[in-house]
Design an enzyme around this catalytic site. Structure first.
Site, short mmCIF file in Angstrom:
data_model
loop_
_atom_site.label_atom_id
_atom_site.label_comp_id
_atom_site.label_asym_id
_atom_site.label_seq_id
_atom_site.Cartn_x
_atom_site.Cartn_y
_atom_site.Cartn_z
CB VAL A 165 -19.25 2.87 -4.69
CG1 VAL A 165 -17.86 2.95 -4.11
CG2 VAL A 165 -19.71 4.24 -5.16
CE1 TYR B 262 -3.25 -2.77 0.05
CE2 TYR B 262 -3.68 -2.35 2.36
CZ TYR B 262 -3.95 -3.06 1.21
OH TYR B 262 -4.91 -4.05 1.20
CB SER C 230 -13.76 -3.95 -2.57
OG SER C 230 -12.49 -3.41 -2.86
N PRO C 231 -16.20 -3.66 0.26
CG PRO C 231 -16.63 -2.89 2.41
CD PRO C 231 -15.50 -3.17 1.47
N GLY D 64 -17.87 -5.28 -9.42
CA GLY D 64 -16.78 -5.66 -10.31
C GLY D 64 -15.46 -5.61 -9.56
#
Length: 305
Positions: A225, A52, A215-216, A220
């Site tokens: 979002v 990150y 990625s809640p 895709g």
């Protein structure tokens, strides 16, 4: 903030994890305030990875939280390693070196949790076991897990690794829910019936491995979002109706949908917006009804046989 046990460990963690992948988008005062806000609301579990920001996110976090022994006792740190430029690397040497670098950047002596970041096709589980043993014995890592791995990959590790696999970080959201939908479309000749992950949801439940959805809010693979997105009118209408009923935001309901599942998941929230973070944490106070949960599931286009 409601808490839960992480996997089979005795580690008590909040049901929402704060993902720090985007913390490098904040100025230092903003990062300091964001972290303090999270802590004030009981969100003391912070998820990192050595890739990150090329490692900068871990440095920025340590600086923003003013890391010292007193601070360290109050937080839970998780990081990941194994992704390199153009390849994956679960070799003993790379794991050990990666952890040393992670600890240096986070300004701490240990990680509460280390995850292997995605699968490595060239993994030699004997080497992983040696690395885990060394990290545990030295006190540098207390618990271990994986990300984006399916049952047989975990079983291969478990043949040699003696430490419990306490977590598996997997992509999961209302619109990316194949690991749920294929379990509902058993023995059906339709696309949702395709098992793309080896029944990883059931496997993790059977073996008490905590699923950490990443990625809640995405649909895709980082395509955007779904909340407030005109591509999902029926879904947003349903979420908004339920949000109004509970007097919360649509963000809260999207997280509550994941928390309602009996697998006891721990979503990783990647927002750096304090208001949205608070909305995510409110989800721990809401338990959707069965009708509400299935209503959202169907409104996303998921098929019930």
């Amino acid at each position: 903030m409601r808490t839960m046990k992480l996997g089979t460990s005795a580690l008590e963690v909040p049901v929402v994890s704060v993902g720090c992948m985007r913390i490098n988008s904040l100025e230092k005062p903003e990062a300091e305030h964001f972290i303090q806000t999270a802590l004030e609301y009981g969100a003391n579990f912070f998820d990192h990875a050595d890739i990150y920001g090329g490692g900068e996110c871990e440095k920025i976090f340590a600086d923003a939280i003013h890391m010292n022994d007193d601070v360290r006792e109050k937080i839970i740190l998780q990081s990941k390693c194994g992704i390199r430029q153009g390849m994956f690397d679960f070799s003993k040497e790379h794991i050990l070196t990666s952890v040393d670098n992670i600890l240096q950047r986070l300004n701490t002596d240990y990680l509460d949790v280390l995850l292997l970041h995605r699968p490595d096709a060239l993994v030699e589980p004997e080497e992983v076991a040696e690395a885990f043993d060394q990290l545990e014995t030295s006190g540098k890592v207390r618990h271990f897990g994986v990300s984006n791995q399916k049952p047989m990959q975990i079983e291969l590790l478990k043949k040699f690794v003696k430490q419990p696999i306490v977590a598996n970080q997997l992509q999961l959201s209302i619109t990316n829910a194949n690991m749920i939908s294929h379990g509902l479309n058993v023995n059906m000749e339709n696309d949702p019936a395709i098992d793309r992950d080896g029944s990883i949801l059931d496997y993790c439940r059977l073996h008490d491995i905590t699923i950490q959805p990443w990625s809640p809010f995405q649909y895709g693979f980082f395509e955007g979002v779904f909340l407030g997105n005109e591509k999902f009118p029926e879904l947003n209408q349903k979420i908004d109706e339920i949000a109004e009923h509970y007097g919360v935001s649509n963000t809260t309901i999207a997280v509550a949908w994941l928390l309602r599942h009996p697998a006891n998941m721990q979503p990783v929230i990647g927002t750096m917006n304090e208001s949205r973070l608070k909305d995510c944490m409110k989800a721990s106070e809401i338990e959707l009804t069965r009708e509400e949960w299935y209503g959202i599931f169907r409104a996303a286009g998921n098929i019930l046989p």
